[in-house]
Design an enzyme around this catalytic site. Structure first.
Site, short mmCIF file in Angstrom:
data_model
loop_
_atom_site.label_atom_id
_atom_site.label_comp_id
_atom_site.label_asym_id
_atom_site.label_seq_id
_atom_site.Cartn_x
_atom_site.Cartn_y
_atom_site.Cartn_z
N GLU A 58 14.31 -26.03 -20.94
CA GLU A 58 13.53 -25.22 -20.49
C GLU A 58 13.44 -23.66 -20.80
OE1 GLU A 58 10.34 -25.74 -18.95
OE2 GLU A 58 10.54 -23.61 -18.78
N ASP A 85 14.38 -20.65 -25.25
CA ASP A 85 13.20 -21.03 -26.11
C ASP A 85 13.84 -22.10 -27.24
OD1 ASP A 85 11.33 -21.29 -28.52
OD2 ASP A 85 10.37 -19.68 -27.48
N ASP A 106 2.43 -26.45 -23.61
CA ASP A 106 1.36 -25.26 -23.48
C ASP A 106 0.37 -25.31 -24.60
OD1 ASP A 106 2.68 -24.24 -21.24
OD2 ASP A 106 4.05 -23.46 -22.58
N LYS A 110 -5.75 -19.94 -28.45
CA LYS A 110 -6.23 -19.10 -29.39
C LYS A 110 -5.66 -19.17 -30.67
CE LYS A 110 -7.44 -15.63 -26.15
NZ LYS A 110 -6.59 -14.69 -25.08
N ASP A 142 -2.78 -33.48 -21.84
CA ASP A 142 -4.26 -33.98 -21.41
C ASP A 142 -5.21 -33.28 -22.42
OD1 ASP A 142 -2.79 -31.38 -20.66
OD2 ASP A 142 -4.75 -30.66 -19.87
N THR A 178 5.23 -37.20 -15.88
CA THR A 178 5.63 -36.00 -15.62
C THR A 178 4.94 -35.46 -14.58
OG1 THR A 178 3.99 -34.68 -17.22
CG2 THR A 178 5.85 -35.94 -18.17
N GLU A 179 5.32 -34.24 -14.06
CA GLU A 179 4.72 -33.49 -12.83
C GLU A 179 3.17 -33.23 -13.28
OE1 GLU A 179 7.76 -32.15 -13.55
OE2 GLU A 179 8.64 -32.03 -11.63
N TYR A 180 3.06 -32.76 -14.60
CA TYR A 180 1.65 -32.29 -15.28
C TYR A 180 0.90 -33.60 -15.31
CZ TYR A 180 2.18 -27.30 -15.89
OH TYR A 180 2.41 -25.84 -15.45
C1 SAM Z 1 2.68 -27.13 -19.01
S1 SAM Z 1 4.66 -27.17 -18.71
C2 SAM Z 1 4.93 -28.94 -18.89
C3 SAM Z 1 6.10 -29.17 -18.07
C4 SAM Z 1 6.55 -30.86 -18.14
N1 SAM Z 1 7.01 -31.15 -19.55
C5 SAM Z 1 5.49 -31.62 -17.57
O1 SAM Z 1 4.83 -32.43 -18.32
O2 SAM Z 1 5.30 -31.60 -16.16
C6 SAM Z 1 5.31 -26.65 -20.25
C7 SAM Z 1 6.80 -26.14 -19.92
O3 SAM Z 1 7.48 -25.74 -21.42
C8 SAM Z 1 8.05 -24.70 -21.42
N2 SAM Z 1 8.28 -24.26 -22.59
C9 SAM Z 1 7.02 -23.93 -23.48
N3 SAM Z 1 7.62 -23.49 -24.70
C10 SAM Z 1 8.88 -23.49 -24.88
C11 SAM Z 1 10.09 -23.52 -25.74
N4 SAM Z 1 9.47 -23.12 -27.11
N5 SAM Z 1 11.19 -23.94 -25.45
C12 SAM Z 1 11.41 -24.26 -24.29
N6 SAM Z 1 10.58 -24.61 -23.29
C13 SAM Z 1 9.37 -24.01 -23.51
C14 SAM Z 1 7.50 -24.07 -20.46
O4 SAM Z 1 8.15 -22.76 -19.64
C15 SAM Z 1 6.97 -25.16 -19.26
O5 SAM Z 1 7.86 -25.01 -18.35
#
Ligand code: SAM
Length: 198
Positions: A58, A85, A106, A110, A142, A178-180
């Site tokens: 994360e 990251d 995410d 864009k 989604d 997952t939560e999302y």
């Molecule tokens: C939209 S959330 C989804 C969280 C979880 N996977 C779910 O489905 O409930 C995306 C997560 O990925 C993390 N994230 C995005 N890019 C990342 C990266 N390059 N490396 C590690 N984590 C990343 C973000 O901080 C965020 O907590």
């Protein structure tokens, strides 16, 4: 946790018993979730699959600390975490990983941010270095646009699609939410799923 009164949250996370150092104490396969968020998926996967090791990555320590609180309730020995990251911490995982999960990444809608999508060629190149053997990725989302983009990138990058679904919850596919995923499916949004390898 080893540190009782950490002055700084990042220090606390890096000192916690779940922080991935270099190896597990067995040779079981290792599955990695990139962007584990608050950790519901990776924790339940670890509890359901004791013969697989799991690592959750994360980017944000504030989010990972919520996951750690949950993990602390169960303390599975087959689950570790990393904070950062994936592009910056990839060296810790070189040639260790069997399967990567990309759950509700995410979408970065864009075009000028396309390189930040976790299925961009830039990230797919990073994953190449992480796999121990045959690359294997499972994605859920989604988001229709991210899904279409990802399918295209997987194929361009030499992956073969093993399973694809535009409505995961109406398929006979074993699934841990997952939560999302819970949030979006409650809104009636269909969950897209793809399993690819090369
Ligand atoms: C939209 S959330 C989804 C969280 C979880 N996977 C779910 O489905 O409930 C995306 C997560 O990925 C993390 N994230 C995005 N890019 C990342 C990266 N390059 N490396 C590690 N984590 C990343 C973000 O901080 C965020 O907590």
């Amino acid at each position: 946790m080893r540190m009782r009164n950490p002055k700084n949250k990042d220090l606390m996370l890096e000192s916690c018993d779940y922080y991935y150092e270099d190896n597990f104490d067995n040779n079981n396969p290792i599955h990695l979730e990139i962007g584990m968020g608050k950790g519901q998926f990776i924790l339940n996967m670890a509890l359901n699959n004791p013969n697989i090791n799991f690592i959750g990555v994360e980017k944000y320590s504030s989010v990972a600390s919520v996951a750690i609180k949950k993990i602390n309730e169960y303390k599975p020995s087959n689950l570790k975490i990393l904070i950062g990251d994936i592009a910056n911490i990839q060296d810790k995982l070189t040639k260790k990983i069997d399967t990567i999960y990309l759950n509700f990444s995410d979408p970065w809608p864009k075009e000028r941010h396309a390189k930040r999508r976790l299925t961009s060629p830039e990230y797919l190149a990073i994953y190449d270095n992480l796999f121990k053997g045959k690359p294997h990725i499972i994605q859920k989302t989604d988001n229709d646009n991210l899904f279409a983009y990802s399918l295209e990138q997987f194929l361009l990058y030499g992956y073969t699609i093993n399973i694809v679904s535009y409505d995961l919850h109406n398929e006979d596919i074993v699934n841990v939410e997952t939560e999302y995923e819970e949030k979006f499916s409650k809104l009636g949004i269909k969950i897209k799923y793809v399993d690819v390898s090369k």
